[in-house]
Write a protein that holds these residues in place. Structure first.
Motif, short mmCIF file in Angstrom:
data_model
loop_
_atom_site.label_atom_id
_atom_site.label_comp_id
_atom_site.label_asym_id
_atom_site.label_seq_id
_atom_site.Cartn_x
_atom_site.Cartn_y
_atom_site.Cartn_z
N ILE A 268 5.53 -1.99 -2.43
CA ILE A 268 5.78 -3.10 -3.34
C ILE A 268 5.41 -2.63 -4.73
CG2 ILE A 268 5.25 -5.49 -3.82
CD1 ILE A 268 4.11 -5.48 -0.91
N GLN B 105 1.98 -3.49 -7.79
CA GLN B 105 0.87 -4.20 -7.18
C GLN B 105 -0.33 -3.28 -7.10
OE1 GLN B 105 0.67 -7.49 -6.23
NE2 GLN B 105 2.51 -7.41 -7.47
N PRO B 106 -1.51 -3.81 -7.30
CA PRO B 106 -2.68 -2.92 -7.32
C PRO B 106 -3.06 -2.39 -5.94
CG PRO B 106 -3.33 -5.20 -7.60
CD PRO B 106 -1.85 -5.19 -7.63
N PHE B 107 -2.84 -3.21 -4.93
CA PHE B 107 -3.30 -2.79 -3.60
C PHE B 107 -2.19 -2.95 -2.58
CE2 PHE B 107 -7.44 -2.30 -5.10
CZ PHE B 107 -7.79 -3.38 -5.87
N GLN B 108 -2.29 -2.16 -1.53
CA GLN B 108 -1.30 -2.29 -0.46
C GLN B 108 -1.79 -3.31 0.55
OE1 GLN B 108 0.19 1.25 1.27
NE2 GLN B 108 -0.06 2.45 -0.58
N PHE B 109 -0.83 -3.88 1.26
CA PHE B 109 -1.20 -4.91 2.24
C PHE B 109 -1.51 -4.27 3.57
CE2 PHE B 109 -0.49 -7.82 -0.82
CZ PHE B 109 0.82 -8.04 -1.19
N ASN C 262 2.80 2.56 -2.93
CA ASN C 262 2.89 1.19 -2.49
C ASN C 262 4.35 0.78 -2.44
OD1 ASN C 262 2.46 -1.46 -1.92
ND2 ASN C 262 1.00 -1.81 -3.58
#
Lengths: 713, 192
Positions: free
Chosen positions: B173, B176-180, B171
């Motif tokens: 970022i 963060q748990p999830f990617q955008f 990721n």
């Protein structure tokens, strides 16, 4: 013979035949060794990009003009210490900086490159006080964050000063002689009628001008300068003027002795700085020597050959008074379309060669009246005030104000490359990439040759994920100029968008090779290293960028991100704080600051920061997302859920929102909703690793259900 | 994560290979952070040839089968794809035939996760490490071992010209748990 040779040299210089000029100048110097001729030779060398030669021949010279040229050569050769000593006044030299405003500007640059910020600020301020048209100095001040309001800098004091200097110049003006209509044929861009004001930092220039004049206008008895005329070169008024420490008295004397409108009667000694009109030449990558330009200016369409085009200020000898002959501190002020970063490296050769923006209608004024001069000056200053204000706001990242200020410009001025790039950058800083895109596209279409600011344009396209257009832009830029760092930045961005980070890195390194002081290229290199997970390399690059320009907040942001990746959260906090200090309106930085705070367990501050980010930029959906994330990790699932539901309305297509909601509902044991969001999250094409994660969570979800069912049975 | 080596003959075979290496965008090469070693090599054809991006140079083993290539990472990484460049036309009896891929924490606990048989390969051969289960798209491991069990035409030693290992992109970022995925989020997610 001396005369002949000198004229020949001047002519060659003005026509860019540098090697010929050098040859003849050497003969001249051999026959008639003198300081003046030495300076002429130095000018030839500098024009031919042989700063080292100029350096050697001028070593040890004491006259102000020589010192200035010597300092310039040192600067070109990166010998900052020597440049400084040459420029600084000392006991045996005249007690002030040679070259006047240009000298101060050069000294300011020397200090800036050496990292002595306060001294450089002082020098730039002095440059501006000597010559308000030294726009470059103002730009440097803006980029250092130390610029005063444009209205003070380009205000009444400036007006007085300009008036003084112009008036003295008008006196012994050789009509139109020095107006060099180097206008490019690109008159189409009438939007920018730019005046090129020359800086003549020394009486030598005056000599040369006179010589040239003499050579070029033999038949014209009015301005005939016989060899005697040269003697007039050395009179003290000239020198004092050049040194820009003219006792006011002297000026007035000049005034008195001048006869309005009848320049014919007075000739000789006084050489003028002519203002020249040039169409907006935005690219300065040419790195032309200032002196070359000066010489070039001399090439005169004489009164008989007002050959060139339009905007001719001086229409006839009798009207020459209206010539905006510029102050002895001719400074080339140039409204550049590039940001300081790109120009600081390139503009040095011109020592702030700049072009003054003057209103179009100036030329049409033909009344040789001092009132026209006054109105001319005030128009110029008005324009500079607006541009200065806008620029200052932009560099302080008050983008909204900057945009408003730039709106005040006339349509003609607004549509110039420089202004359009500024406006584009303002939108870019506001994260309004669509508007930035349209502005930059317009700028590029209108001025495909102007490369400054195109690196930002490529970044805008990168953000918008426009691969094709970015590739096209990169190709165009390279075809215009393979040696410009902006083109390579665009190419690098292109590769980076395609995730080919190694190649992107190579391209950015090329950009750096072309211009060591191109801050943005360093930052982009840093970003690429970070993408390749080489965090040490990234840190190195960012720090290098910051050593060049401390106010480049992107580099601070990059450092913060690097530390976040490396899990050094306190460091990250610090970097983001610094970035925010420079650009307090960036919601993205606030978000990351918040994340860093959260990771350092300062959760309240983190949440506050997210609120602040939300308020700063309502269009940014991320503060809400991050806030929800923080709340969820703190266990406050209800609040998190509320925030996310809101967010879902604004951004229904975002997989991560649904994924997070899924998690939260799972925690809240609302399994139906959880499953619903699970499905949506997967539908929205998350990245593969995310998909795996989500499915793994789902697995764990199913089991409690089954257990419950079993119990019921 | 062990796949039974006794899968049907059809499934385990790979024929041919690609000339060009085309990798999906969401994968990236992991080999840079790894330590590579081989069980044996002929002088001049050592382990560096496997990583030099030059298809002319090759690694040649010099010992008993199975020949081993060990790839060790400093921390557990997710791996998805192993790609080899082998060419039957050039290497004939040196071309590997049966390959087993093992993963584990170290030499002591490697377990086989994939077994394939190459049939006259002529270029880039992609070996996916994913299991059938969607949750098993990646192999999370400290170490990967590629074992050449046998060669074409019963050759003793083997040639391999290039190996690349791919895993998912992290990721961008951090923390963060999830990617955008959507444009709006991505636009605001980074500065450049």
């Amino acid at each position: 013979m001396e005369n002949l040779l000198a004229n020949c040299v001047e002519k060659n210089l003005s026509q860019f035949m540098f090697t010929n000029a050098i040859f003849f100048c050497e003969r001249l110097l051999a026959e008639f060794p003198s300081e003046v001729n030495l300076q002429l030779l130095a000018r030839c060398y500098l024009s031919n990009s042989q700063a080292y030669s100029a350096y050697y021949i001028l070593k040890g010279s004491k006259t102000p003009q020589s010192r200035y040229l010597f300092a310039f050569s040192c600067f070109k050769l990166d010998l900052l210490g020597e440049a400084e000593t040459a420029l600084l006044p000392s006991e045996d030299n005249v007690d002030e900086v040679p070259g006047g405003a240009a000298g101060h500007y050069l000294l300011g640059l020397v200090y800036r490159y050496a990292g002595r910020k306060n001294s450089s600020i002082e020098q730039f301020r002095m440059a501006l006080s000597f010559d308000p048209l030294c726009w470059e100095a103002y730009r440097e001040l803006c980029s250092l964050g130390a610029a005063e309001e444009a209205s003070t800098v380009f205000g009444n004091v400036a007006f007085q000063r300009l008036q003084e200097t112009f008036v003295t110049q008008r006196i012994n003006f050789s009509e139109g002689a020095n107006i060099n209509q180097l206008t490019d044929s690109d008159k189409a861009s009438r939007d920018t009628s730019l005046w090129r004001t020359e800086h003549v930092p020394g009486e030598n220039q005056q000599d040369l001008k006179i010589r040239q004049l003499g050579a070029d206008i033999p038949p014209d008895t009015d301005r005939q300068l016989n060899t005697n005329g040269w003697d007039l070169n050395t009179p003290s008024p000239v020198i004092s003027q050049v040194l820009d420490a003219p006792p006011p008295l002297l000026h007035k004397n000049m005034l008195r002795s001048a006869v309005e409108g009848s320049l014919m009667s007075v000739h000789g000694g006084r050489r003028i700085k002519f203002s020249e009109e040039m169409s907006a030449e935005a690219t300065e990558g040419s790195g032309r020597r200032r002196s070359a330009r000066i010489a070039a200016r001399k090439k005169i369409p004489m009164s008989q050959s007002f050959g060139k085009d339009s905007y001719r200020l001086h229409l006839s000898p009798s009207e020459s008074n209206c010539v905006p002959s510029l102050s002895s501190m001719i400074e080339k002020c140039r409204i550049q379309s590039s940001k300081e970063a790109t120009t600081s490296g390139q503009s040095i050769s011109d020592i702030g060669s700049s072009v003054d923006d003057e209103e179009n209608k100036n030329p049409s004024e033909s009344s040789p009246d001092s009132s026209s001069l006054i109105s001319g000056i005030s128009e110029v200053l008005n324009l500079l005030r607006i541009l200065g204000d806008g620029h200052r706001h932009l560099l302080m990242y008050n983008c909204q104000e900057a945009l408003l200020v730039y709106q005040k410009l006339s349509l003609k001025q607004y549509n110039t490359h420089w202004v359009l790039v500024q406006v584009g950058k303002a939108y870019f800083e506001l994260q309004d990439y669509f508007n930035a895109d349209s502005t930059f596209t317009l700028a590029h279409q209108k001025y495909p040759y102007a490369l400054e600011g195109m690196d930002t344009y490529s970044t805008v396209l990168y953000h918008l994920k426009e691969e094709m257009r970015l590739g096209y832009l990169a190709q165009e830029l390279i075809s215009v100029d393979r040696l410009s760092p902006e083109s390579w930045c665009a190419v690098g961005n292109c590769y980076s968008l395609r995730k080919d980070h190694d190649s992107a890195l190579k391209m950015f390194k090329r950009a750096i090779q072309l211009n060591e002081r191109f801050t943005y290229a360093h930052t982009l290199c840093g970003h690429e290293f970070a993408a390749l997970e080489d965090f040490e390399g990234a840190e190195r690059c960012y720090r290098r960028a910051l050593s060049i320009d401390t106010r480049h907040y992107n580099a601070w942001y990059g450092l913060g991100m690097t530390y976040l990746h490396l899990e050094k959260f306190e460091f990250a906090e610090h970097q983001f704080q610094l970035a925010l200090k420079i650009n307090p309106r960036s919601s993205v930085i606030m978000c990351y600051y918040g994340i860093a705070l959260h990771e350092s367990k300062k959760n309240d501050e983190a949440l506050n920061m997210m609120e602040k980010a939300k308020l700063t930029d309502a269009k940014n959906p991320l503060p809400k997302y991050y806030k929800a994330n923080i709340l969820a990790s703190l266990g406050d699932y209800h609040k998190a859920q509320k925030v996310l539901e809101e967010l879902k309305e604004c951004a229904p297509q975002e997989s991560s929102v649904h994924a997070l909601l899924f998690n939260i509902y799972k925690q809240l044991k609302l399994y139906d909703k959880a499953v619903l969001h699970f499905g949506t999250a997967l539908d929205l094409n998350p990245s593969p690793s995310d998909a795996v994660k989500i499915k793994a969570y789902m697995e764990r979800l199913v089991i409690p259900d089954e257990l419950a069912m079993e119990e019921n049975l | 994560m062990a796949t039974e080596s006794s899968e049907s003959e059809e499934e385990g075979k790979i024929r041919g290979g690609n000339d060009k290496l085309i990798i999906e965008e969401d994968l990236r090469e992991m080999s840079k952070n790894a330590a590579w070693s081989v069980s044996s090599c002929k002088p001049g054809n050592g382990v560096t040839t496997l990583r030099d991006d030059n298809l002319e140079t090759y690694w040649q083993s010099d010992g008993l089968q199975p020949h081993l290539i060990n790839i060790q990472f400093q921390k557990k990484v997710k791996l998805q794809l192993v790609v080899l460049y082998v060419d039957f036309k050039l290497d004939e009896s040196y071309t590997p035939s049966k390959i087993s891929i093992r993963a584990g924490d170290g030499f002591h606990n490697l377990k086989e996760i994939k077994s394939v048989e190459l049939v006259k390969p002529t270029g880039w051969v992609c070996l996916s490490l994913s299991g059938t289960d969607p949750r098993e798209t990646f192999v999370n491991t400290f170490m990967l071992q590629i074992a050449i069990l046998s060669n074409h035409l019963n050759g003793r030693d083997t040639h391999i010209r290039q190996i690349k290992v791919y895993g998912p992109r992290p990721n961008p970022i951090p923390r963060q748990p999830f990617q955008f995925t959507s444009m709006e989020f991505l636009t605001y997610s980074t500065l450049r």
